[in-house]
Each structure stands twice: as C-alpha cells, then as structure tokens.
Motif scaffolding. Structure first.
Motif, PDB file in Angstrom:
ATOM      1  N   GLU A 258       0.829  -1.215   0.000  1.00 51.49           N
ATOM      2  CA  GLU A 258       0.000   0.000   0.000  1.00 51.49           C
ATOM      3  C   GLU A 258       0.859   1.258   0.000  1.00 51.49           C
ATOM      4  OE1 GLU A 258      -2.972  -0.015   3.106  1.00 51.49           O
ATOM      5  OE2 GLU A 258      -3.691  -2.002   2.471  1.00 51.49           O
ATOM      6  N   LEU A 261       2.544   1.714  -3.513  1.00 52.62           N
ATOM      7  CA  LEU A 261       1.616   2.192  -4.556  1.00 52.62           C
ATOM      8  C   LEU A 261       1.205   3.646  -4.326  1.00 52.62           C
ATOM      9  CD1 LEU A 261      -0.547  -0.999  -5.047  1.00 52.62           C
ATOM     10  CD2 LEU A 261       0.732   0.188  -6.843  1.00 52.62           C
ATOM     11  N   GLU A 264       4.069   5.773  -5.339  1.00 56.97           N
ATOM     12  CA  GLU A 264       4.171   5.756  -6.806  1.00 56.97           C
ATOM     13  C   GLU A 264       3.134   6.676  -7.444  1.00 56.97           C
ATOM     14  OE1 GLU A 264       6.077   1.312  -7.582  1.00 56.97           O
ATOM     15  OE2 GLU A 264       3.954   1.637  -7.944  1.00 56.97           O
ATOM     16  N   ARG A 265       1.905   6.608  -6.940  1.00 54.67           N
ATOM     17  CA  ARG A 265       0.864   7.476  -7.507  1.00 54.67           C
ATOM     18  C   ARG A 265       1.171   8.951  -7.234  1.00 54.67           C
ATOM     19  NH1 ARG A 265      -2.722   3.162  -5.687  1.00 54.67           N
ATOM     20  NH2 ARG A 265      -2.925   4.272  -3.727  1.00 54.67           N
ATOM     21  N   ASP A 297      -2.877  18.286  -8.451  1.00 58.60           N
ATOM     22  CA  ASP A 297      -2.320  17.790  -7.198  1.00 58.60           C
ATOM     23  C   ASP A 297      -2.928  16.439  -6.845  1.00 58.60           C
ATOM     24  OD1 ASP A 297      -4.871  18.549  -6.194  1.00 58.60           O
ATOM     25  OD2 ASP A 297      -4.091  20.545  -5.772  1.00 58.60           O
ATOM     26  N   VAL A 298      -2.311  15.765  -5.883  1.00 60.11           N
ATOM     27  CA  VAL A 298      -2.752  14.427  -5.497  1.00 60.11           C
ATOM     28  C   VAL A 298      -2.666  14.287  -3.979  1.00 60.11           C
ATOM     29  CG1 VAL A 298      -0.431  13.621  -6.106  1.00 60.11           C
ATOM     30  CG2 VAL A 298      -2.218  11.942  -5.688  1.00 60.11           C
ATOM     31  N   PHE A 299      -3.646  13.571  -3.413  1.00 58.18           N
ATOM     32  CA  PHE A 299      -3.675  13.279  -1.983  1.00 58.18           C
ATOM     33  C   PHE A 299      -3.824  11.768  -1.811  1.00 58.18           C
ATOM     34  CE2 PHE A 299      -5.382  17.402  -2.805  1.00 58.18           C
ATOM     35  CZ  PHE A 299      -4.765  18.215  -1.875  1.00 58.18           C
ATOM     36  N   GLU A 300      -2.936  11.180  -1.031  1.00 60.89           N
ATOM     37  CA  GLU A 300      -3.016   9.748  -0.745  1.00 60.89           C
ATOM     38  C   GLU A 300      -3.047   9.561   0.761  1.00 60.89           C
ATOM     39  OE1 GLU A 300      -3.076   7.087  -2.753  1.00 60.89           O
ATOM     40  OE2 GLU A 300      -2.877   8.139  -4.679  1.00 60.89           O
ATOM     41  N   LYS A 301      -3.721   8.490   1.199  1.00 64.91           N
ATOM     42  CA  LYS A 301      -3.781   8.197   2.633  1.00 64.91           C
ATOM     43  C   LYS A 301      -3.407   6.724   2.835  1.00 64.91           C
ATOM     44  CE  LYS A 301      -7.441   9.836   4.908  1.00 64.91           C
ATOM     45  NZ  LYS A 301      -7.032  10.732   6.024  1.00 64.91           N
TER      46      LYS A 301
ATOM     47  N   LYS B  80      -2.202   2.839 -12.109  1.00 61.37           N
ATOM     48  CA  LYS B  80      -1.636   2.644 -10.766  1.00 61.37           C
ATOM     49  C   LYS B  80      -2.710   2.628  -9.674  1.00 61.37           C
ATOM     50  CE  LYS B  80       3.025   3.048 -11.105  1.00 61.37           C
ATOM     51  NZ  LYS B  80       3.782   1.842 -10.805  1.00 61.37           N
ATOM     52  N   GLU B  82      -6.051   1.306  -7.492  1.00 60.11           N
ATOM     53  CA  GLU B  82      -6.270  -0.058  -7.003  1.00 60.11           C
ATOM     54  C   GLU B  82      -7.728  -0.467  -6.911  1.00 60.11           C
ATOM     55  OE1 GLU B  82      -3.355  -1.841  -4.059  1.00 60.11           O
ATOM     56  OE2 GLU B  82      -3.562   0.270  -3.503  1.00 60.11           O
ATOM     57  N   ASP B 101      -8.500   5.437  -1.455  1.00 57.42           N
ATOM     58  CA  ASP B 101      -7.968   6.554  -0.668  1.00 57.42           C
ATOM     59  C   ASP B 101      -7.154   7.537  -1.497  1.00 57.42           C
ATOM     60  OD1 ASP B 101      -9.101   5.935   1.768  1.00 57.42           O
ATOM     61  OD2 ASP B 101      -7.514   4.495   2.276  1.00 57.42           O
ATOM     62  N   SER B 102      -7.295   7.489  -2.811  1.00 54.19           N
ATOM     63  CA  SER B 102      -6.536   8.396  -3.682  1.00 54.19           C
ATOM     64  C   SER B 102      -7.448   9.499  -4.208  1.00 54.19           C
ATOM     65  CB  SER B 102      -5.980   7.638  -4.897  1.00 54.19           C
ATOM     66  OG  SER B 102      -5.186   6.568  -4.485  1.00 54.19           O
ATOM     67  N   ILE B 103      -6.956  10.715  -4.168  1.00 51.06           N
ATOM     68  CA  ILE B 103      -7.684  11.847  -4.752  1.00 51.06           C
ATOM     69  C   ILE B 103      -6.735  12.623  -5.658  1.00 51.06           C
ATOM     70  CG2 ILE B 103      -8.952  13.982  -4.301  1.00 51.06           C
ATOM     71  CD1 ILE B 103      -9.460  12.897  -1.458  1.00 51.06           C
ATOM     72  N   PHE B 104      -7.115  12.790  -6.920  1.00 52.09           N
ATOM     73  CA  PHE B 104      -6.317  13.595  -7.848  1.00 52.09           C
ATOM     74  C   PHE B 104      -7.143  14.783  -8.318  1.00 52.09           C
ATOM     75  CE2 PHE B 104      -4.003   9.662  -8.122  1.00 52.09           C
ATOM     76  CZ  PHE B 104      -2.714  10.019  -8.451  1.00 52.09           C
ATOM     77  N   ASN B 105      -6.525  15.965  -8.410  1.00 55.37           N
ATOM     78  CA  ASN B 105      -7.124  17.116  -9.081  1.00 55.37           C
ATOM     79  C   ASN B 105      -6.246  17.453 -10.268  1.00 55.37           C
ATOM     80  OD1 ASN B 105      -9.323  17.731  -7.212  1.00 55.37           O
ATOM     81  ND2 ASN B 105      -7.656  18.136  -5.757  1.00 55.37           N
TER      82      ASN B 105
END
Lengths: 364, 364
Positions: A258, A261, A264-265, A297-301, B80, B82, B101-105
C-alpha cells in the motif's frame, strides 16, 4: 591445439567469461578470450583489467596449445552451431573449426600477449552462499553513486567485523546496509566496485557456494570451476555508523504494498517539474501523502500502526521507492525522528537490512 | 462531467487509444485524450493526424461532458489505481478523480479545440478476420522502405482484385507479397502506412472480425466498439507483378530451419566489413554457402531436393534472413533463374505468400 569439445558446455563457459569483456576497450587483445588446452581441459580467460574471469571445462585435448580469439565472433559462432561436438584445430594461429556441415577458418592472436591475471595471496578467506550474495547485491548496489569523480562511492563497502559483515552503499541521498551474520574472526574493510558485483551475480547459480579471497588490491570469488577477480577501490569510505540510531520519535508499520503504490501514484505528478517532491504528513494512525505540479495535485492516505507523535517531512520519492521496492516483507517499519533527520526503513520481521533516506528540507 | 467507471475497463480502453498518441507532437492538444461522456457511455479519442482511434466503454454518466486530458499522465494514474470504481467529476476544466484513498485534481483542456476525426464515406467495405490481418502485417511490413523521401514505399500496397487482395511491400532490395482470397467484386488499390498497420495489430484480439471501409484519403477498421482510422499514402506504387515469374530454372526445396541457421552462421563473418555478403553455390542436391572477411572464412552445406542445374549467386544475407525467419512451413522452396534475377522464396505447401530477393552482382 587440437581438441574436441561439447558445444553446450563450451557455450555455457563462453557466456561466463564474456561478462569480463568490455564493449569499449581500446586494446584489441582485450576483445579476445584466451583459450588454453591442456590435460584434457580447456581454460577460458577474459579480462577488462577491472574484472577478470577464468573458467575451466572438460575437453578431449589431442594437442595442447594457447590462443586468443575474438570473443564476440567466437561466442556468436558457437551459439549458432547445431551438432553436439565441435572439432577445433589451431595451426599457425589459424583456427579451423568443424561442427556438422559447418566449417570456419578464423585467425587468432598469440596468447603470450594476453595480460596476466592478478596474483592473489589468500590472506583472508570467507565462505558465502550464492543466495546470500545475490541478496546482498540486490539490496545494496542500486544505492551506489554514479558520480565517477568520487569513485569510492560507486562501490559497495564490505565492512568485516569479527561476527558479522556489513555491506554498505550510499550516494549522499540514501544509504543501504545489508548485514550478514558470519564468524569471520577478523576486522577489515574493502570497497568492491558495484559493477563487479552485478556481473558476478549473473553467472552464479542459486545453489552454489562461493569462497572469497581478499588481498590488498583484489577480491576473488571461486565457485564451480570458475574464478572471478575484481580490483578493489581505494580511498576512505563514509563512517556510516554515525547515521544509524536506535531511538526513533515515531516508529510505525505500514503495508509495503500500500505504501509503495501510494508513493508511486503521488510521484506521477511530481516527476517532471518538481524533482519528485512528495510531502508526508505522519498522523497518529495514518500517513497523508501529497504532491503537486502545474497540472494538478494528489492526496493519498495510507493506514499505519498507532503511535503518539505526528510529523511533516518531505522526500524525493525516487529515493524512497528504490528502497521500498526491493523489500520482501509484507509489513515494513518507518522510523522518523524529525523533519531534517533521515527516515530509516526496515523490514518488520528481519533486522538485517536498513535503508535510510535523507529528507528534502523545505524553505520556510 | 460526473461519471463512475470501472478501472480495468478504462485502463484497457486508454491503452487502445494511446496507440495514436505521438511522442513527438508539437501540438499540445494532441498529447491529450478526448473524453466524451454521454448516454451512459464514455468515448475516448486520440489522434496524431495520421492515425486516429476512437473507442467506447460503458460508464455511469450522471452529468454529460467533454474534456481533453494529458494522455500519459492520465494513463499512468489510472493504471496505478487499485479500487474497482473510479469517480470522476469535471467542473470548470478541473478534473477531480477519486478511487479508494486516492484523490487527484488535474487540469484539463477544452474539447472543442480537439481536431475532428476524418469523415469516411463507406464506398468500399470489406470484412477481414484479425487472424488474417495479423498474418498479412507480419509477412509484409518488415519489407517496406525506411526512406522517407520515397514515401509510398514506406507503406503496404493493398491491391484489391475481384476475387483476391494482394498486400505488397518492397524497398528496392526485396519484395513481400501476401495474397488473401476474398470475393470483393471490385478492383482498386491503396497504400497504407506500415506504421498504421503495426499499431493496429497491437490492439486487436485474435478472435475478432474487422470491417474495413476505404475512402479517397483514409482507411477505417471497425471492431469491438473501436474505430481505427489511418490516412492513406498517395503516389504511384511499383508495378510489382512484372517481377513475378512462373518458370524457374531451378526450383528446389530445403528445410527452413537448416537453411536459416546456415545463412545465419555464414552471416556472422560477413556482418561488419562485407555488408553481409554471402555466396551460394547451388548444386544438384545441396547448396554450398560461403562467406569471408578479414578475420576468416566459413563454409556451410545445406541439403536440398534434387534438380538438374547448378548456379552461383550472391546475396546480402540480411534480406534473405528477414524473409525466411517469418515463414512457418518446415519446407521452403527456393526458385532461381540465374545470377542476376531475383530469388523467389515460397512455402512448400502454401502458395499465398511470395518473398523475392534481388541478388548482389559481383564484379568479374
């Protein structure tokens, strides 16, 4: 030289010595493989002066001799032949080679012009399994420096202690340390060119045991009728142990998959105009990963185990990914101190490997 | 635009349209994929102005819309992710993408700046199976010219006759002709860029049937929710049938494998300083193949079926090998006339493919 040799065996041994043939040599003799026929055995030798390889195979030797033949041409010919037995006759430096309905006449060079292999006094001798060696090479060589102006950091430090050996690679941005438990009884340290280690692992089988001999300027690996020589790099390595610490402000475990990945994203946006910059916001039971660029932009948790403290820290994602990718455990441990000290990554159930990444200091 | 879409489906269809994205475009909009959401369906479009691809997939469309988004970035992100479901919301040209849990703008471009696809009147329509098309592409495109100054020869001629179609590729040294039996009822000929054919076969499955439509400037292939457009090359092709002949002075069969390996071995010596020159001495029941260079020489002997005549002829081995390698039959037939006319190679039990190689004329 008058010999009969098995084609498959010869093909295999040519592939072994070819790992020491440089594509860029200016000395014509070093484009060749030296072949010595004696006592019903063929010895093949190749060298680029940094790496040298010698390997032996059985053959029917009816007349002994030594010659040097162009490595690429000879290898390509042997690989393309079809019958099991190859007949080779060398007279007046002209090789006549017969196999099935194929006949080759190839000019050769004098063997006495070929450089001698390094002389190695066996003052230090260590046994190592191919499996351990492959693991060490995989987990360290990727982290060496490419900067030829600081040549020692293009190599892997082999730091021999009485009861273990540390293999250490670093490039100023990250450091990898693989420990091998081994009762050596001695203390010594040498620096092996990473290229030598990468070529060596290509020619060892998983089940082999290797014997290492170390002398002042060379290291020698012996296995299965083959001897692999590498020069050593001389100079002072970095005193790496100063960077290690046992106490961490935050020590938290994450799923390797997790975390990899998500990083990477997050890197996808940062890869071009932002030098792979990603920001981690380490919270009590998760990590937020953020990144941005002109396009968005990107947000991952990523969920983590629970811990008390929180922390903001930034990295070049490439250095994190290089180390995380090669880890084998499902759970990995991330050890943070503060936003300017290195992140130390370890495997959850194996303390023999340490990967350390320096953070990027953000202005303001 | 407000949609929910299956990640695997979207990944598959992005890979399809990406075959029309050029790495070297100077028009920024052409680095993008156009996405149109309408009637619970997404249409993806990409073009490099030579190749254009449009493909459709199902999606839950809650609000319709059209945008253009950077192909490489969008594709890398989708691949990439999931979770199974991707939620996309575009407002004011800003795409908000959520998955797990991924957020892209991501910023997008206006779809109305995107070029229109070619208009194709369906005046000629032909059905072809993916299997036949793949075979045609494999057996012809390798033989086209790389010389951009004679642009028609970088393409494959599709020479449509009433009851068959000949696909022809040539570069001045060799020629490949694959015939497809097909009751077309018409006569026409067009030239398709070989690059278009090579990209097309990457995105068709073996079991598919394709429908071809040909108009003045374009060819269109329709299959499985996808439409693939290619511009055509205009100009006069070579009147290839003049080179074909039915009568041969020598017509002899050889094992494809033995002949290929013998020519490959003979080429090893000729590859550098001799422009791959090999000499064939065709005897009554075998062929001697000879080659030489500064470093030595090689003699190969290949058994053939019996015939009366003998002949000396020379070739650039590369042109022989290119054609022989892709043949599928165990026995192949070599048809010779004399030392200056082309060698015609066919499969022993299949007369639909012809490969023709011009010999090299030797001085003296």
């Amino acid at each position: 030289m008058l010999i009969k040799v098995n084609r498959k065996e010869l093909t295999k041994h040519i592939s072994i010595v070819q790992k020491a043939i440089s594509q860029r040599t200016t000395m014509q003799i070093l484009e060749g493989i030296k072949i010595s026929a004696k006592n019903n055995s063929l010895t093949l030798t190749a060298t680029d002066t940094e790496i040298s390889i010698k390997t032996e195979l059985n053959a029917i030797v009816e007349r002994e001799g030594d010659i040097v033949i162009n490595s690429r041409l000879f290898g390509d010919i042997i690989r393309k032949l079809e019958n099991d037995i190859i007949n080779i006759n060398v007279e007046n430096y002209m090789m006549n080679l017969k196999c099935g309905d194929s006949i080759f006449n190839l000019s050769t060079q004098k063997a006495d012009e070929y450089p001698d292999l390094p002389k190695v006094e066996e003052n230090i001798s260590i046994d190592i399994s191919a499996k351990d060696l492959k693991n060490i090479v995989k987990k360290t060589t990727f982290a060496v420096s490419n900067d030829e102006s600081r040549i020692v950091f293009t190599g892997v430090l082999m730091d021999i202690k009485k009861s273990y050996i540390n293999f250490v690679a670093l490039d100023g941005f990250r450091m990898a340390i693989q420990r091998l438990e081994k009762e050596t009884g001695i203390e010594n340290s040498i620096i092996i060119p990473s290229r030598s280690l990468n070529e060596l692992v290509k020619i060892i089988d998983d089940e082999e045991d290797l014997k290492l001999n170390i002398s002042r300027n060379n290291i020698v690996f012996k296995f299965n009728n083959t001897v692999f020589y590498s020069t050593l790099l001389s100079g002072d390595f970095f005193s790496y142990s100063a960077l290690l610490r046992d106490e961490h402000k935050i020590s938290t475990s994450v799923s390797k998959r997790e975390f990899q990945l998500a990083v990477e994203r997050a890197s996808l946006l940062a890869r071009e105009d932002r030098a792979n910059l990603i920001k981690l916001n380490v919270k009590e039971n998760y990590i937020d990963i953020k990144s941005n660029s002109e396009i968005g932009d990107v947000f991952e948790k990523v969920k983590t185990s629970e811990h008390d403290e929180s922390l903001d820290i930034a990295f070049n994602s490439r250095y994190i990914l290089d180390g995380v990718k090669i880890l084998e455990s499902e759970e990995i441990v991330l050890n943070f101190t503060d936003s300017v000290n290195p992140l130390i990554i370890t495997e959850a159930e194996n303390d023999s490997y340490i990967y350390l990444v320096l953070p990027v200091r953000l202005a303001g």
